[in-house]
Every structure is written in structure tokens, then in C-alpha cells.
Design a protein around this motif. Structure first.
Motif, PDB file in Angstrom:
ATOM      1  N   TYR A   1      -2.369   4.372   7.064  1.00 22.83           N
ATOM      2  CA  TYR A   1      -1.406   3.171   6.843  1.00 22.83           C
ATOM      3  C   TYR A   1      -0.741   3.149   5.466  1.00 22.83           C
ATOM      4  O   TYR A   1      -1.369   3.485   4.558  1.00 22.83           O
ATOM      5  CB  TYR A   1      -2.593   2.003   6.923  1.00 22.83           C
ATOM      6  CG  TYR A   1      -1.856   0.642   6.899  1.00 22.83           C
ATOM      7  CD1 TYR A   1      -1.175  -0.072   7.789  1.00 22.83           C
ATOM      8  CD2 TYR A   1      -1.869  -0.130   5.415  1.00 22.83           C
ATOM      9  CE1 TYR A   1      -0.515  -1.010   7.573  1.00 22.83           C
ATOM     10  CE2 TYR A   1      -1.373  -1.133   5.279  1.00 22.83           C
ATOM     11  CZ  TYR A   1      -0.560  -1.672   6.248  1.00 22.83           C
ATOM     12  OH  TYR A   1      -0.152  -2.967   6.166  1.00 22.83           O
ATOM     13  N   ARG A   2       0.300   2.690   5.606  1.00 28.94           N
ATOM     14  CA  ARG A   2       1.077   2.367   4.235  1.00 28.94           C
ATOM     15  C   ARG A   2       1.835   1.172   4.525  1.00 28.94           C
ATOM     16  O   ARG A   2       2.328   0.984   5.457  1.00 28.94           O
ATOM     17  CB  ARG A   2       1.851   3.566   3.773  1.00 28.94           C
ATOM     18  CG  ARG A   2       2.815   4.075   4.717  1.00 28.94           C
ATOM     19  CD  ARG A   2       3.967   5.000   4.207  1.00 28.94           C
ATOM     20  NE  ARG A   2       3.414   6.050   3.763  1.00 28.94           N
ATOM     21  CZ  ARG A   2       4.091   7.067   3.233  1.00 28.94           C
ATOM     22  NH1 ARG A   2       5.271   7.050   2.932  1.00 28.94           N
ATOM     23  NH2 ARG A   2       3.477   8.323   2.735  1.00 28.94           N
ATOM     24  N   SER A   3       2.382   0.430   3.241  1.00 26.55           N
ATOM     25  CA  SER A   3       3.169  -0.639   3.276  1.00 26.55           C
ATOM     26  C   SER A   3       4.347  -0.748   2.255  1.00 26.55           C
ATOM     27  O   SER A   3       3.577  -0.210   1.301  1.00 26.55           O
ATOM     28  CB  SER A   3       2.518  -1.969   3.453  1.00 26.55           C
ATOM     29  OG  SER A   3       1.669  -2.123   2.663  1.00 26.55           O
TER      30      SER A   3
ATOM     31  N   VAL B   1      -3.213  -6.071   5.286  1.00 23.05           N
ATOM     32  CA  VAL B   1      -2.377  -5.726   6.219  1.00 23.05           C
ATOM     33  C   VAL B   1      -1.816  -7.380   6.502  1.00 23.05           C
ATOM     34  O   VAL B   1      -2.636  -8.157   6.756  1.00 23.05           O
ATOM     35  CB  VAL B   1      -3.125  -5.326   7.562  1.00 23.05           C
ATOM     36  CG1 VAL B   1      -1.789  -5.254   8.765  1.00 23.05           C
ATOM     37  CG2 VAL B   1      -3.707  -3.949   7.372  1.00 23.05           C
ATOM     38  N   HIS B   2      -0.764  -7.410   6.896  1.00 18.93           N
ATOM     39  CA  HIS B   2       0.117  -8.808   7.272  1.00 18.93           C
ATOM     40  C   HIS B   2       0.470  -9.086   8.627  1.00 18.93           C
ATOM     41  O   HIS B   2       0.309  -8.122   9.219  1.00 18.93           O
ATOM     42  CB  HIS B   2       1.334  -8.786   6.331  1.00 18.93           C
ATOM     43  CG  HIS B   2       2.391  -7.940   6.633  1.00 18.93           C
ATOM     44  ND1 HIS B   2       2.262  -6.738   6.609  1.00 18.93           N
ATOM     45  CD2 HIS B   2       3.754  -8.028   7.077  1.00 18.93           C
ATOM     46  CE1 HIS B   2       3.423  -6.150   6.872  1.00 18.93           C
ATOM     47  NE2 HIS B   2       4.359  -6.988   7.103  1.00 18.93           N
TER      48      HIS B   2
ATOM     49  N   ALA C   1      10.630  -9.333   3.447  1.00 21.93           N
ATOM     50  CA  ALA C   1      10.329  -8.351   4.367  1.00 21.93           C
ATOM     51  C   ALA C   1       9.276  -7.433   3.919  1.00 21.93           C
ATOM     52  O   ALA C   1       9.427  -6.640   2.944  1.00 21.93           O
ATOM     53  CB  ALA C   1      11.433  -7.771   4.876  1.00 21.93           C
ATOM     54  N   LEU C   2       8.197  -7.064   4.422  1.00 22.21           N
ATOM     55  CA  LEU C   2       7.043  -6.079   4.181  1.00 22.21           C
ATOM     56  C   LEU C   2       6.965  -5.174   5.324  1.00 22.21           C
ATOM     57  O   LEU C   2       6.746  -5.522   6.486  1.00 22.21           O
ATOM     58  CB  LEU C   2       5.931  -6.843   3.837  1.00 22.21           C
ATOM     59  CG  LEU C   2       4.502  -5.945   3.455  1.00 22.21           C
ATOM     60  CD1 LEU C   2       4.866  -4.903   2.278  1.00 22.21           C
ATOM     61  CD2 LEU C   2       3.540  -6.598   3.109  1.00 22.21           C
TER      62      LEU C   2
ATOM     63  N   GLN D   1       0.918  -1.172  -0.058  1.00 24.31           N
ATOM     64  CA  GLN D   1       0.032   0.108   0.043  1.00 24.31           C
ATOM     65  C   GLN D   1       0.815   1.147   0.047  1.00 24.31           C
ATOM     66  O   GLN D   1       1.279   1.911   1.164  1.00 24.31           O
ATOM     67  CB  GLN D   1      -0.782   0.134   1.243  1.00 24.31           C
ATOM     68  CG  GLN D   1      -1.857   1.095   1.398  1.00 24.31           C
ATOM     69  CD  GLN D   1      -2.803   1.229   0.149  1.00 24.31           C
ATOM     70  OE1 GLN D   1      -3.412   0.420  -0.145  1.00 24.31           O
ATOM     71  NE2 GLN D   1      -3.044   2.383  -0.348  1.00 24.31           N
ATOM     72  N   LEU D   2       1.324   1.682  -1.319  1.00 24.38           N
ATOM     73  CA  LEU D   2       2.369   2.608  -1.337  1.00 24.38           C
ATOM     74  C   LEU D   2       1.899   4.038  -0.860  1.00 24.38           C
ATOM     75  O   LEU D   2       2.422   4.918  -0.195  1.00 24.38           O
ATOM     76  CB  LEU D   2       2.931   2.558  -2.788  1.00 24.38           C
ATOM     77  CG  LEU D   2       3.739   1.277  -3.040  1.00 24.38           C
ATOM     78  CD1 LEU D   2       4.002   1.333  -4.605  1.00 24.38           C
ATOM     79  CD2 LEU D   2       4.882   1.053  -2.163  1.00 24.38           C
TER      80      LEU D   2
END
Ligand SMILES: CC1=C(/C=C/C(C)=C/C=C/C(C)=C/C=O)C(C)(C)CCC1
Ligand SMILES: [Fe+2]
Length: 546
Positions: free
Chosen positions: A69-71, A508-509, A55-56, A12-13
Motif C-alpha cells: 500500500y502507498r499513498s 487509509v482514507h 486529492a490523496l 504513506q510514501l
């Protein structure tokens, strides 16, 4: 269970705004930054173990009652090489990558040979470390990756070996009150010795032409020779008190010879790790002031410890709390084959993680009778029995059964404390509830909801906090019900009641570890050390924003 463990998660950039219900305290301003495995297949290839996943990084930025939120996947060399080849080309803990099938026999042989001394992965999936002004994604190899905590961008690859002679290092460093990092690593067969090395990375350093790099000022301040040259203990964390370091040399060991031939034999690193139930666990206590170990040989029964909870000094004793297992089955269970099919049946731990309190006397009375208990603390039933030849056998007090991923109010790290925040786990390694355990009254409070799998609960102190539990708990909750969106849970740490939840319309992980970075401006400034509590954390479990 594939939804939670096996399926690759989407990044989720762009920050996505969460739907907040309830009220997030206005003083809570900052970013919860966490790490964990997010991708388990690359092209047609699949990792074997959950700890292998790429890795996230993800972050929950809390500002004026809103959550964003971002990932983003860590662009490690491993991630880039895998993506380019569209298959797994770098070996991880439970997966050995094989040479390019298209290469001819000669280059295949060369490829095997060049891996005899393995170059480990930089897939830093376990934790986040704050080092001076910088943040790093960490794993347990010699590599860490600098990251931008705001954008989650991947920056330099750092090899610990440029600064300290370690082949492996923990992903659970400690921080002292000044923000200096204390960590431990294993130096394998360097100058004919295998050692556990304790090192310090200073929080502040002078600037040179290339800027400020605290790693350049890394100092080794102690080491313990491994009891075996070719089979050092595996460890995931260690404990600290104001003056000492606690290190468990447990009979969960890496076999260096097996590791050096793993590639050629086509087996993974996990197969080079074994629990020796006939062996003992050695308890090493190192004096931080001298860098020297306390001379008494303390030992206990064979255990496997991943997480130290806390340690402190009390009346001439060192007390330390750990989450212990009777065997190494935890790592066995995270094989994706066990997590995906017949989950309920295959994912049963053969040993429940228990909170155990050990107490060791710092100065053992030479005249004490053999067989007598040399711990005289009223606060614990933990015992240490004097034996012949200066050996002391330690028997812990069992405090609580069924918990993992422990956190504390870090202002109490190394000091007497009352509360353990953790995830409740029993025979299955998957957390179902969040737990607050009071080590003084031995009572507990819990939060749980159907289908909800909580992440490690992280404690953030409130400004002007007086009590140890004055603050909130943050935990990202993922759901086994595909209809239910993930959310960031905000609990009042005292009552363990829900204050708010921020529902996130993005993937979301399930992650491992992380830290909270309070905003430098706004109310969060009050989280800085106060006059009344001079030893509050200016550290990185709750890290000042850079
Ligand atoms: C790659 C690699 C390793 C990786 C270990 C990992 C990735 C461990 C993760 C542990 C976790 C997440 C524990 C949670 O309690 C070793 C064995 C150090 C050494 C060989 C190379
Ligand atoms: Fe951990």
C-alpha cells in the motif's frame, strides 16, 4: 466521524506490506489505483465540504498473493499554493477562498476583479482516467493532472480547453473496446451558446517531437445545445451503448450569473447549484455514428442522477439504468458540518438513491396513439408514453432502493448485463455494505461487517472468464473503530464470499473512484481479449499496464 471525514490523512510514501489473511488468487496481479479527498484543513483554515478535500492518491499493488500500500497527495497547483500560504487560497466546490488578508485595499479590489471569470481548481480528487499510455487524476473542472501510476507522483497540469472548448468535464469518462476515451463537458457561453459537448480522445496516436499526446487528437463528435444559456444542467456522468450516448439534462442546474459573481459575493460554487423541482428531466439520445440527437423529445420527472450504471440497446429500444434521487440533498449532506456533529441526525438523506431502469424507443411510431406506451419490451415494466408534438414521457422501473457507487463488469458496458456491484446506502450517505444486485432475477447478495465502511467495489475479471461474474471484487475498507486497521477486501464476485483481506498498518482514507491496472507480465496477460470473447475490455476500468 471526524476520524473518517475531517481529519487530515498522513501520506504513506514508502510502500507498506499488508498482512494477508485468506488467499488472494494467483492470477490477480496488478495495481488498484484510487483517488479521493484526504486533507480538509490547511493551517488554521478549514474546507466546508467533503468534496473540497485535497486529492490523496493511493494504490494497492497485488503481487504473488501479497499486497503493498502507498499513498501520496496530488501536488496540484492548488495543493502547492495552499501549502505555501499555510491556508486555503484556492476555491473549491463548497469553499470560497478569500484574498490575502494582508493585502491593501487596492490589491484586494484587483484580486476580486481578476476572479470575475473564475479560474477553477486543479485539485483533481474524484477519479483516475487512462488516456493512451497516460494516467490522469480527474475532477469536474477544465483541469486534469497527469500522474505516475506506480510512484503516484504528480506530472503535468493539463487544461482541457487547449484541446476542446469545455469549461467543465465529467470525471466519469467511458472507454470503447479499443481504449478510446469518450467524455462530455459543458461549454459555457462560447460564441453566444451554452452546449454539452461530446468528445473522444484516441487511445493510440502517432509520435511527434514531444512524444505521444492523445489529447492533441481530441475530436468533438457531437453536442447538445443547453435548454438555457445561463443555467446549464450539472451532471456527473453519462451513459453509452454500442451506437448511442445517453445524456440526462436534469433540473439540477448551475447558475452562470451567480457563478460569475460568486467570488465578489464571497459565496462558494455549491451555492450556484440548485434543484428545480418544478422542471423536467430531458433525456437526450445521441447517435454516435452521426453525432446527431434522436429527434424525439423524451422527458421524465425531475430527478438528480450522479451515476449512470449501464445502458444497452434491445429490440429497437435503448435501455438505461441510473442511480436517481428525488432532490439534490446528497451534495447538501457532504457539508463537513453535517458529517462531524450529531452525525446520525444531520446525515439523513431526504431521498434514498434508487436504481431505476428507463427504456426509450429509438424509432417512435408516428401513428401510435397519444397516451399509448411505445415500449414493447418484455424485460422491463419501464414505459414511454406518446404525447402530442412528438414528445414522449418516460416512466422508469424501480429496480432497487438504497445503493450508490455502482460498478459493473466493464466488458458489458453498453451491452446487456446482469450484475450491479455497489455500496449499500439508505438514509445516510455512508456505505455500510457491499452489494451485488442481479437485474435479471432481482435478487441480491451482500457483504458487511460491523464498523466497516466500504469503498466503491471494483470488479476484476479472472483470466478466461465465461460468466459475467467470473472474477473478484476489490474494496478498501475503513473502520469507524479506531482500534481496527483498514484493509483491502477481496471477494469472490460469484458467491460474494471473502477470499482474502490485506490489513494495512497505515492510514487509509475513504475514497471516491479508481481503476485496476493489471500487470502486463505474469498471469494477468490472460486478461487480454480472448477469441471466445472478442469484446472483452482492453480498457481502463481494468487497464493494461504501461
Ligand atoms: C470546483 C467546481 C466544481 C466541483 C465539483 C465537484 C468537486 C464535484 C464532486 C462530485 C462528486 C464527488 C460526486 C459524487 O457522486 C463544479 C461544481 C463542477 C463547478 C465549479 C467549480
Ligand atoms: Fe462519481
Amino acid at each position: 466521524m471526524d476520524v473518517i471525514f475531517g481529519r487530515n490523512k498522513k501520506e504513506q510514501l514508502e510502500p507498506v506490506r499488508a498482512q494477508v489473511t485468506g488467499r488472494i488468487p494467483s492470477w490477480l496481479q496488478g495495481t488498484l489505483l484510487r483517488n479521493g479527498p484526504g486533507m480538509h484543513t490547511v493551517g488554521e483554515t478549514r474546507y466546508n465540504h467533503w468534496f473540497d478535500g485535497l486529492a490523496l492518491l493511493h494504490s494497492f499493488t497485488i503481487r504473488d498473493g501479497e499486497v503493498y500500500y502507498r499513498s501520496k497527495y496530488l501536488r496540484s497547483d492548488t495543493y502547492n499554493a495552499n501549502t505555501k500560504a499555510n491556508r486555503i487560497v484556492v476555491s473549491e466546490f463548497g469553499t470560497m477562498a478569500h484574498p490575502d488578508p494582508c493585502k491593501n485595499m487596492f490589491s484586494k479590489a484587483f484580486s476580486y476583479l481578476s476572479h470575475t471569470i473564475p479560474d477553477f481548481t486543479d485539485n483533481c480528487l474524484i477519479n483516475i482516467m487512462k488516456c493512451g499510455e497516460d494516467f490522469y487524476a480527474t475532477t469536474e473542472t477544465n483541469y486534469i493532472r497527469k500522474i505516475n501510476p506506480q510512484t503516484l507522483e504528480t506530472l503535468e497540469k493539463v487544461d482541457y480547453r487547449n484541446y476542446v472548448a469545455v469549461n467543465l468535464a465529467t470525471s466519469h469518462p467511458h472507454y470503447d473496446a479499443a481504449g478510446n476515451v469518450l467524455n462530455m463537458g459543458t461549454s459555457i457561453m462560447d460564441k453566444g451558446k451554452t452546449k454539452y459537448v461530446i468528445f473522444k480522445i484516441p487511445a493510440t496516436v502517432p509520435e511527434d517531437a514531444k512524444g505521444k499526446n492523445p489529447l492533441k487528437h481530441t475530436e468533438v463528435f457531437g453536442s447538445i445545445t443547453s435548454r438555457s444559456l445561463l443555467s446549464p444542467s450539472y451532471y456527473h456522468s453519462f451513459g453509452v451503448t454500442e451506437n448511442y450516448i445517453v445524456f440526462l439534462e436534469q433540473p439540477f442546474k448551475l447558475d452562470v450569473l451567480k457563478m460569475s459573481t460568486a467570488y465578489i459575493r464571497g459565496v462558494n460554487w455549491a451555492s450556484c447549484l440548485a434543484f428545480h423541482r418544478e422542471d423536467q428531466t430531458y433525456i437526450h439520445i445521441i447517435d454516435q455514428r452521426t453525432g446527431k440527437p434522436v429527434p424525439t423529445q423524451f422527458y421524465t420527472d425531475p430527478v438528480v442522477v450522479f451515476h449512470h450504471v449501464n445502458a444497452y440497446e434491445e429490440d429497437g429500444c435503448l435501455v438505461f439504468d441510473v442511480i436517481a434521487y428525488e432532490d439534490g440533498s446528497l451534495y447538501q449532506l457532504f457539508h463537513l458540518a453535517n458529517l462531524n456533529q450529531d452525525f446520525e441526525e444531520n446525515s439523513r438523506l431526504t431521498s434514498v438513491p434508487t436504481l431505476r431502469r428507463f427504456a426509450v424507443p429509438l424509432d417512435v411510431d408516428k401513428n401510435a396513439e397519444v397516451g399509448s406506451n411505445v415500449v414493447k419490451l418484455a424485460s422491463t415494466t419501464a414505459r414511454a408514453l406518446k404525447e402530442k408534438d412528438d414528445r414522449v414521457y418516460c416512466q422508469p422501473e424501480l429496480l432497487y432502493e438504497g445503493l450508490e457507487l455502482p460498478r459493473i463488469n466493464y466488458a458489458h458496458n453498453g451491452k446487456p448485463y446482469r450484475y450491479v456491484f455497489a455500496a449499500e446506502v439508505h438514509w445516510s450517505p455512508i456505505p455500510t455494505k457491499i452489494l451485488k444486485y442481479d437485474v435479471l432475477t432481482k435478487s441480491s447478495l451482500k457483504w458487511g461487517q460491523e464498523h466497516c465502511w466500504p469503498a466503491e467495489p471494483l470488479f476484476v475479471p479472472m483470466p478466461g472468464a465465461k460468466d459475467e461474474d467470473d472474477g473478484i471484487i476489490l474494496s478498501a475498507i475503513v473502520s469507524t473503530d479506531p482500534q481496527k486497521l483498514p484493509f483491502l477486501l477481496v471477494l469472490d464476485a460469484k458467491s460474494f464470499t471473502e477470499l482474502a483481506r490485506a490489513t494495512i498498518d497505515a492510514e487509509v482514507h475513504l475514497d471516491l473512484h479508481g481503476l485496476f491496472i493489471p500487470d502486463a507480465d505474469g498471469d494477468a496477460r490472460e486478461q487480454a481479449p480472448s477469441q471466445e470473447q472478442p469484446d472483452r475490455v482492453p480498457d481502463c476500468q481494468v487497464a493494461p499496464r504501461t
